[in-house]
Design an enzyme around this catalytic site. Structure first.
Site, short mmCIF file in Angstrom:
data_model
loop_
_atom_site.label_atom_id
_atom_site.label_comp_id
_atom_site.label_asym_id
_atom_site.label_seq_id
_atom_site.Cartn_x
_atom_site.Cartn_y
_atom_site.Cartn_z
N GLU A 1 0.58 -1.10 0.10
CA GLU A 1 -0.09 -0.02 -0.06
C GLU A 1 0.93 1.18 -0.10
OE1 GLU A 1 -3.57 -0.68 2.60
OE2 GLU A 1 -2.10 -2.12 3.43
N SER B 1 -6.82 8.18 3.12
CA SER B 1 -7.00 9.69 3.10
C SER B 1 -7.41 10.15 4.82
CB SER B 1 -8.30 10.18 2.32
OG SER B 1 -8.26 9.92 0.93
N SER C 1 -6.08 -2.79 1.89
CA SER C 1 -6.75 -2.51 0.32
C SER C 1 -7.20 -3.57 -0.45
CB SER C 1 -5.36 -1.95 -0.03
OG SER C 1 -5.31 -0.37 0.45
#
Length: 371
Positions: A13, A314, A178
């Site tokens: 990631e 984020s 992810s």
């Protein structure tokens, strides 16, 4: 305040981490904070990249920058001579997966005496391992899908478990994020394929019953001044049977590329159940920072906690917009809470053990006693 934004690393990631860091650096108030980008190199060590806030810096085979390291709270530049760059007041962790979320980075920063913006060592380690976290969540009275742990070489065990619970099954690397390495198997041959892929990313995988006709729901928590703020749930949209890495990051060239329904269209009862489960896990694991909890709701309406992301993409700032918390305010909250939490130290303890030992009290010095 001097803020070290830590990102990158050897995780799959890594690229997502760079994007999270760039977003975070953009949202940090430059009138309040002096920003020091610290990228964890894939080969080990740390680097302060030149033009660190430009994404083009990272689209290259070799990233140019100065080697750096921490000496206690001091961020130092290495090379032919060492100099202190700044004394770091707080580390904003943007490193996903691997050592960014499994407690290793948290433990290192703790040893350095640097406040950091994610959950602590214990909670990070628990949540990074999907097998361990299932057991912990279940012990808190939160529903999870039962699963089997399979180590490399345990394919026979995997087939036996799949036959017991019935196909389709879902196969996941135990310590990956992810949606990387995840696969759905509807037959023995597909199970072999899914296991082979999962074992490429982790020698430990889990197998669980694959829900059909289900809904994925995300909900995040953050603590501010001792209060746990729970986000409204969102429903991420997927083009695939399961939400994939491509769904999340590649389609359309942006994070959350397939879109989302926010707030999710849930009944009041389901919304409350999701938020209560998220808040319970966050509180009982003594978390801090932003943690995103991912849920599955089956066609009968039963809610399962699937996993917890202790450093979400984020930093999940988009989940708090309807709470009046934008990205800039969230950065402030994370830093304020990290510094406040680190300041809550246990009482001091003094001991005469060394002095007494040096004097041979209780024959300890001569080996006749026991420590």
């Amino acid at each position: 305040m001097n803020i070290a934004v830590i990102y990158g690393g050897s995780s799959c990631e890594r690229d997502v981490s760079v994007i999270t860091a760039l977003q975070a650096m953009e949202k940090l108030d430059k009138t309040k904070y002096e920003i020091y980008p610290v990228m964890l190199k894939e080969s080990g060590g740390m680097l302060m990249p030149h033009n660190a806030e430009d994404i083009q810096t990272y689209i290259t085979e070799k990233i140019i920058g100065a080697p750096v390291f921490f000496r206690g709270r001091d961020l130092c530049r290495g090379g032919s001579f060492v100099r202190r760059i700044a004394k770091i007041d707080c580390a904003l962790i943007c490193a996903h997966g691997a050592e960014g979320e499994n407690g290793v980075l948290q433990g290192f920063l703790q040893l350095c005496g640097i406040p950091y913006t994610s959950p602590g060592v214990e909670a990070s380690a628990v949540c990074m391992n999907k097998i361990t976290s299932k057991s912990v969540f279940a012990s808190l009275g939160i529903d999870v899908l039962s699963a089997a742990k399979v180590e490399r070489g345990g394919e026979e065990q995997a087939h036996a478990y799949a036959k017991e619970i019935g196909y389709p099954v879902i196969v996941k690397p135990a310590r990956q994020g992810s949606s990387i390495g995840i696969g759905v198997a509807r037959s023995e041959s597909e199970l072999d394929e899914a296991l082979a892929v999962a074992f490429e990313f982790d020698p430990l995988v889990l197998i669980e019953r694959a829900l059909e006709d289900f809904t994925e729901i995300n909900c995040a928590c953050v603590k501010s001044r001792g209060e746990i703020i729970v986000s409204s749930p969102e429903r991420p949209l997927s083009r695939s049977e399961i939400l994939t890495y491509e769904d999340k990051y590649l389609s359309g060239g942006k994070m959350s590329a397939c879109g989302r329904e926010f707030p999710a269209k849930l009944s009041e009862e389901s919304c409350a159940a999701v938020q209560n489960a998220a808040a319970t896990a966050y509180k009982e694991l003594e978390m801090r920072g932003v943690v995103r909890f991912d849920f599955l709701i089956d066609k009968g309406g039963k809610i399962y906690l699937n996993e917890a992301n202790t450093v979400p993409g984020s930093l999940a700032d988009y989940l708090f917009t309807d709470k009046g918390i934008d990205g800039c305010r969230l950065m402030d909250i994370l830093i304020e809470e990290a510094c406040a939490d680190t300041g809550e130290r246990r009482g001091e303890f003094s001991s005469n053990v060394l002095r007494l030992y040096s004097q041979g009290v209780n024959a300890c010095k001569t080996g006749g006693g026991h420590i």
